[in-house]
Design a protein around this motif. Structure first.
Motif, PDB file in Angstrom:
ATOM      1  N   GLU A   1       0.819  -1.208   0.000  1.00  0.00           N
ATOM      2  CA  GLU A   1       0.000   0.000   0.000  1.00  0.00           C
ATOM      3  C   GLU A   1       0.856   1.263   0.000  1.00  0.00           C
ATOM      4  N   ASN A   2       2.163   1.089   0.073  1.00  0.00           N
ATOM      5  CA  ASN A   2       3.054   2.229   0.231  1.00  0.00           C
ATOM      6  C   ASN A   2       3.073   3.177  -0.977  1.00  0.00           C
ATOM      7  N   PRO A   3       3.170   2.675  -2.211  1.00  0.00           N
ATOM      8  CA  PRO A   3       3.238   3.646  -3.315  1.00  0.00           C
ATOM      9  C   PRO A   3       2.072   4.630  -3.291  1.00  0.00           C
TER      10      PRO A   3
ATOM     11  N   ASP B   1       2.328   2.182 -11.367  1.00  0.00           N
ATOM     12  CA  ASP B   1       2.780   0.961 -10.682  1.00  0.00           C
ATOM     13  C   ASP B   1       3.084  -0.176 -11.650  1.00  0.00           C
ATOM     14  N   VAL B   2       4.067  -0.983 -11.283  1.00  0.00           N
ATOM     15  CA  VAL B   2       4.315  -2.227 -12.001  1.00  0.00           C
ATOM     16  C   VAL B   2       3.185  -3.193 -11.652  1.00  0.00           C
ATOM     17  N   ARG B   3       2.624  -3.830 -12.667  1.00  0.00           N
ATOM     18  CA  ARG B   3       1.488  -4.737 -12.434  1.00  0.00           C
ATOM     19  C   ARG B   3       1.940  -5.969 -11.638  1.00  0.00           C
ATOM     20  N   GLN B   4       1.180  -6.299 -10.606  1.00  0.00           N
ATOM     21  CA  GLN B   4       1.506  -7.445  -9.760  1.00  0.00           C
ATOM     22  C   GLN B   4       0.453  -8.536  -9.902  1.00  0.00           C
TER      23      GLN B   4
ATOM     24  N   VAL C   1      13.367   6.255  -9.423  1.00  0.00           N
ATOM     25  CA  VAL C   1      13.158   6.318  -7.969  1.00  0.00           C
ATOM     26  C   VAL C   1      11.971   5.406  -7.688  1.00  0.00           C
ATOM     27  N   VAL C   2      12.264   4.272  -7.068  1.00  0.00           N
ATOM     28  CA  VAL C   2      11.253   3.230  -6.946  1.00  0.00           C
ATOM     29  C   VAL C   2      10.651   3.218  -5.543  1.00  0.00           C
ATOM     30  N   MET C   3       9.322   3.212  -5.500  1.00  0.00           N
ATOM     31  CA  MET C   3       8.617   3.136  -4.225  1.00  0.00           C
ATOM     32  C   MET C   3       8.100   1.715  -4.036  1.00  0.00           C
TER      33      MET C   3
END
Lengths: 318, 318, 318, 318, 318, 318
Positions: free
Chosen positions: D49-51, D82-85, D114-116
């Motif tokens: 949930e951080n991003p 977001d990258v799809r998970q 810069v990756v979250m």
């Protein structure tokens, strides 16, 4: 007069791993199994912490059910510990869960498994495990839930939104043998309801459940289902609770069940002869407040065991 | 079979400020308006944060109401954004609120405004706005509230304790056209009750409301009021909830309404043909726990829209 | 019309310690007494902080009970402050509590003491104090509680688990003169229930209480008890509340009473002529959320005083 | 004089998915990428949930860094989403993450990612992605962390306890090219420390880091590492914070870093020319209090970008 | 290379009550003792829950101290369980505590007791127990505390505000042999400071402690005290922590110690040869947030044992 | 020896409203004034509840400052109560605040006002009040704050973002006579910093403040300012605290001041002869945790009074 106050944590037995071969399984009535898996949840969940949270809360309860004047202390219940989970391979987790159920049902089929999840994805694995052992039996499901849990498996695999569909699509359960009680509000898509209708799944909304009376309704449902199937698997998704009674679920909702209604429903389910297994899922102790949802889950388990004991015609001799 | 799960945040439309002139207002059934004002509250309140809190909670809801088997997705609802507020001049805030309602009722009178407050002071401004446009109509008020909101304006101006008195003293509403449901306990001075009696205001306590049945009572009240007035304005003060169901109000109280009772009452109100506007006030998301009061407010809004849709004789074609 | 809104904190009188000799006790109807003792609790508890927490919450309440259209403002109620406690000698604390009751009942027997505990151990001391003064009277007990409070004194002395047993073993109260309402779930050992049966103690579980109707049941119990005894002591253990309604108790439980049910029961108790004293115990404000249990306790006290006022045939002249 | 107050959420650009082909990537200096994966955590975590939590907190920050008198508003930063998970297949998640990095580094190598996160398992995938594209470069790692993250992959797969070992065992990174700062207390097994020594991994404990001075130490480390490698990947595990400063991590510990120390370290890292990517991992917004850890993470990202801007020799013209 | 990660809960031994006679006490270096007493606290406190809270938190720690490169796993530490307490007789509790210490010091004087309180009243009992056994020894006290704990015993008996005065008035300890570090702010009456001066008690305020350096100061104090006395008893009142680092104390205060400062001080204390016992008091886990104060207490205990191990000249052979 | 422990709530005097004419104002050294206004805050704030929260927290403090060995009990301090506020007219509130300051400074100019806000908008009114009375004096401002508070008044009127600009634009204060300490991070727009530079306002960032030493810096600033102006008004915005030390502010930030640093700065400010008034603003007790920010505010006020007492050359006679 001597006052003895046995607590649930003193009563439930644990197995000594060094002496498993000497265990006399034949005298157990129920076996508690932890399944600390919540990686398969759609929303972030710490339901994996639930089995231990429930165990820690046992100490708050005596073995005596005052509402039904029944003491559980001569029911033989064993805590088998947790099914081993893998951190990064959910398929392995699911396989282990299914095999745990197969092992229980094979070696000591008279024992009623009471499973502490974990998220709802585990129910599909547990029922598949039961069906593997009792392949000739027709298994039905009694589900207390805010959701249908009929989501498509092709999207994201066997998540906690899919267990009932998983069982239906894999042919383990027929739609008409599923009874869902407690659905309410705006928490299911219409398409899921249409799919439920298509497969003949039975459901009673929370509003109807309450209007018609908890005791009356649950007994009608149990009777109807008992006439259809050989074995009933009872799955309790704690999200069926109203958010004021059950804050400790990943996405709690308003308009749900009260805990007194839940205990009533679960007690009668425990009394029904065809009910052979129970699980409690989707309780996230990190979201709980003052352990209230945790205590409600333990109370539900004990209410079920109260019914189970009465079903087994026990007599307490004091 | 395809499973589609439209969420409320995907369904409610927002206006592109660059294309307002191209908007076809005629096809909207309801318009949502935020009024982020709580400086006019007697007690410290962050009800100003409520409109955004409700919007953020839309994603938890599908468009499908399972209790009444009704899908809202073909109801056309638009979110108009927030009425602009001033930080240090409450009079300007109040003027802007009234003008927003005038503007809505003038340009597209078929649209039902659903207003997300803000504190209860805004209701006086919104009803005055309606009356400005529909000056020949007799307007009545259905109020779900723990309080009369009949305090003297001369003490502290148009605070959140005064909206009903404001409307009565300014001649916009007659006392006999106000129906207050949900009053309870020790949260109103006797002098306010005597004033209510003096002006012929109607009220039913929470205890009577529950005793006589929520569904029966709300429908009797709506029928009685419909026979008197042309238009009913429905104001829902979230403090009507019991503190266990609605922790997120500035001064929550014990002995109030449960959320299932609220949803029942609001649904039937939505079905009533004469109800032309709704507001939801006095929800302070900073005091909420696990967004439960916020979710209850969204659910109330959606229950109202369910009634509205049924009133409009929609048919869902699947 | 003038709007006056007297608050409970403005209405309840406090004594000026410099002028105690000039106080006209004869005009008081009820006297509030704080007993900040919770060292005698089995579980860790901050119930000692409760008297001050209740006093701080008075400001949230008006003196007017809308449910029963009764204004308390012409009932004369005095807050006597707290009984002095010792930090390391619980016996001294208990002695002081008993003596405080003796003093109240001796000097001004027409005043109804309303005691704010503290834990439940204080009830034994208070009733013993009453009995010392009114030694010829038969005293009965109405108890709202999740527990029997019949534990053995020989184990740990006069703890909060023992008050009823303490009174029975010391011959102050007969088992048949105790009526316990609200027991539920797995929170009492079977041995305690057997002891209760042995001494003829009367009890009605929460499930039966609700099924038979709160109003009907409480009035039947009060009538039955009134026929047996001269004086009824009413003890309200706040743990009778369901944990969703009463988070602020040392070990809150699911399956308990709702606050609207509690207010109903307490109001009727206040109306009963033979009820001469009340206590409220086992509320831990440190565990409370948003002061909700604290407010519920104050509301209970005010509901009791509403009944008391109606019993005394007051007429409010406006 | 006009006062303009651009907020971070107004400044960071988002891509219009319909116009991706028209985007001029050449003008971007940094690209933000969300990786909402925490199923691979050993402990239950909502780092997924951080991003979104970070994005929601952008509005609390202006673009102007007062400590270093630097305005970020003319730095071009884009949020790529977001990258799809996948919900039940962590391998697919990891593959997607690696491919996202490959895609970024291939198409627009001048942009600093810069990756979250997400949990720490993602770092292994991101560095592998970088190495795939820049296969001839020697990559080093600067790690701020309470842990070595050198756990065995054979036990539970590529969990959040394994990223550094993963990179070392797969030959992507040499032990001597890893610099870990912030280790402290009893949170790493001795066997991990021995493994670290064996592979020549460099580490400085929090105690030494503070004793020697944050600014001095970080610059020495960056210089030393810059002399060894072509590219530095900077990974910030938020659990490096002391639990009083960073409550929002799955297992926060006492004895860690303060936020002012963190901002100092991160700012200097941003200034270092060889640092080409950054990630922020293991922040669980569900455990946070008042968004304080979330705000600290955003502040860290902005401190890094401040250094980046100064490195790029920007001049602000007012 | 094998990665082994022994946790503190796996390392600390517990005694099998059935085999106590077979225990070889001679090989133990330290013995942990729980004293669950907080009835003797002036303010309401759940410090009685602390011993179990600390035990539950052991699992968060490995046995390896990275800051000092020391593994505790070959130090033999045993958990003796809790001293039995009485619910309503504090004198009995205090007697049991003293006797427990006498028993430990008599039978196995080489073992260093590490006591988990409870409130600070227990320190007087523990030191009296030590003195009973070692009557010829001069015992000194090193105290980390926000308070003097020099209150008058005649007011309220041996409360948690009195232990140092208790020891001085009973002649067990001389004022000059007490060193109090960490006093600060407005939390001690001037009269207490004057009494401290009168009896020659030594103290260094938190402000001076920090200014002069934690490591330097603590070592000076330990050296000075070692020259005076035979045995040093180390008492750590967790309220010495600043409220941002230690929320879990009954009355936490601003301006106190940070946890990194505390660990430094405790580690050096553990290394001092004359320190023969330690206690940790006044931690109320009910007030804690995210177990942070609990973890800080466990870390302190482990830091002390790190010093103890280095003092005993252990060598770890890997 | 007698142990007396006067608490702050017992020491600070309150005025009997019936005997105001008999009050001998000449013996008061400081006067506390509550200003419960937070309607003028840009963000939702319950800073209006702060004066009462501070008063309730007085009981946690003795009058004796151990750090500086100073007893405040012979300093004469009076609590004047709260300035009356209006609910819906902020202009009236602001006028009342200014008049309260005029009244204090006119009638008893030797008394140092210590004002408990409220939000920061009140500072402009208080300084204007001072300047009205002492029109020939040059007034300077010492400000501890995370923000400049230099926002434009034309946008939203005299909000809590504008007090310093308000004073500058109205000619009451010169830019060069304002010293702001504690600014940090990304919480001020660059345009505000440029405006500050333009008007010659002095500021030292938190990072520089800490680097150069709190004690040294504050004393340099006070000396510099004392040479310029006749009177220094000291305004303490509690948002200067780091969010781990001061959670109870409407928008707490990371990277701020620690409470020990704050107490040091405030103490030295109190000692400075030209400092004639102090306010404490922007503390929202509803957001606080465990009253920690509230206690920090009280401690700050007491630290200021410690300095004040030392400045006045008091001698304590024991």
């Amino acid at each position: 007069m001597t006052i003895e106050e046995p607590k649930v944590n003193e009563w439930i037995q644990t197995l000594d791993p060094r002496n498993l071969d000497k265990v006399d399984w034949s005298h157990f009535h129920a076996a508690i199994l932890g399944v600390p898996l919540s990686r398969s949840s759609i929303s972030a969940s710490a339901a994996s912490e639930n089995p231990d949270a429930l165990r820690r809360a046992w100490k708050y309860f005596t073995t005596y059910n005052l509402d039904h004047d029944e003491d559980l202390s001569d029911l033989n219940v064993v805590d088998l510990g947790d099914v081993r989970q893998h951190v990064t391979n959910i398929e392995v987790c699911h396989r282990n869960i299914k095999e745990a159920m197969i092992s229980i049902r094979t070696v000591h089929p008279q024992v009623v498994p009471v499973v502490m999840g974990g998220d709802h994805s585990i129910t599909a694995m547990l029922v598949k495990g039961m069906q593997t052992v009792h392949s000739s039996e027709r298994i039905g499901i009694l589900q207390l839930d805010t959701h249908f849990d009929l989501r498509n498996l092709s999207d994201n695999g066997p998540t906690n939104g899919t267990p009932i569909r998983n069982l239906i699509e894999s042919g383990v359960i027929k739609g008409e043998d599923v009874y869902n009680l407690g659905l309410h509000g705006f928490f299911n898509a219409r398409s899921l309801k249409m799919y439920a209708d298509e497969i003949g799944l039975n459901y009673i909304t929370m509003r109807e459940f309450r209007k018609n009376g908890i005791e009356t309704t649950i007994n009608q449902v149990l009777e109807e289902l008992s006439q259809k199937v050989d074995t009933i698997y009872f799955t309790l998704d704690m999200d069926v609770l109203d958010c004021s009674y059950g804050p400790g679920v990943p996405a709690s909702t308003p308009g749900g069940m009260r805990s007194d209604e839940l205990f009533e429903a679960v007690y009668h389910t425990g009394k029904c002869t065809k009910v052979k297994a129970m699980d409690i899922v989707c309780l996230d102790p990190y979201k709980d407040r003052g352990e209230m949802t945790t205590k409600t889950a333990v109370h539900s388990m004990l209410s079920f065991l109260t019914g189970l004991k009465q079903r087994l015609h026990f007599t307490v001799i004091s």
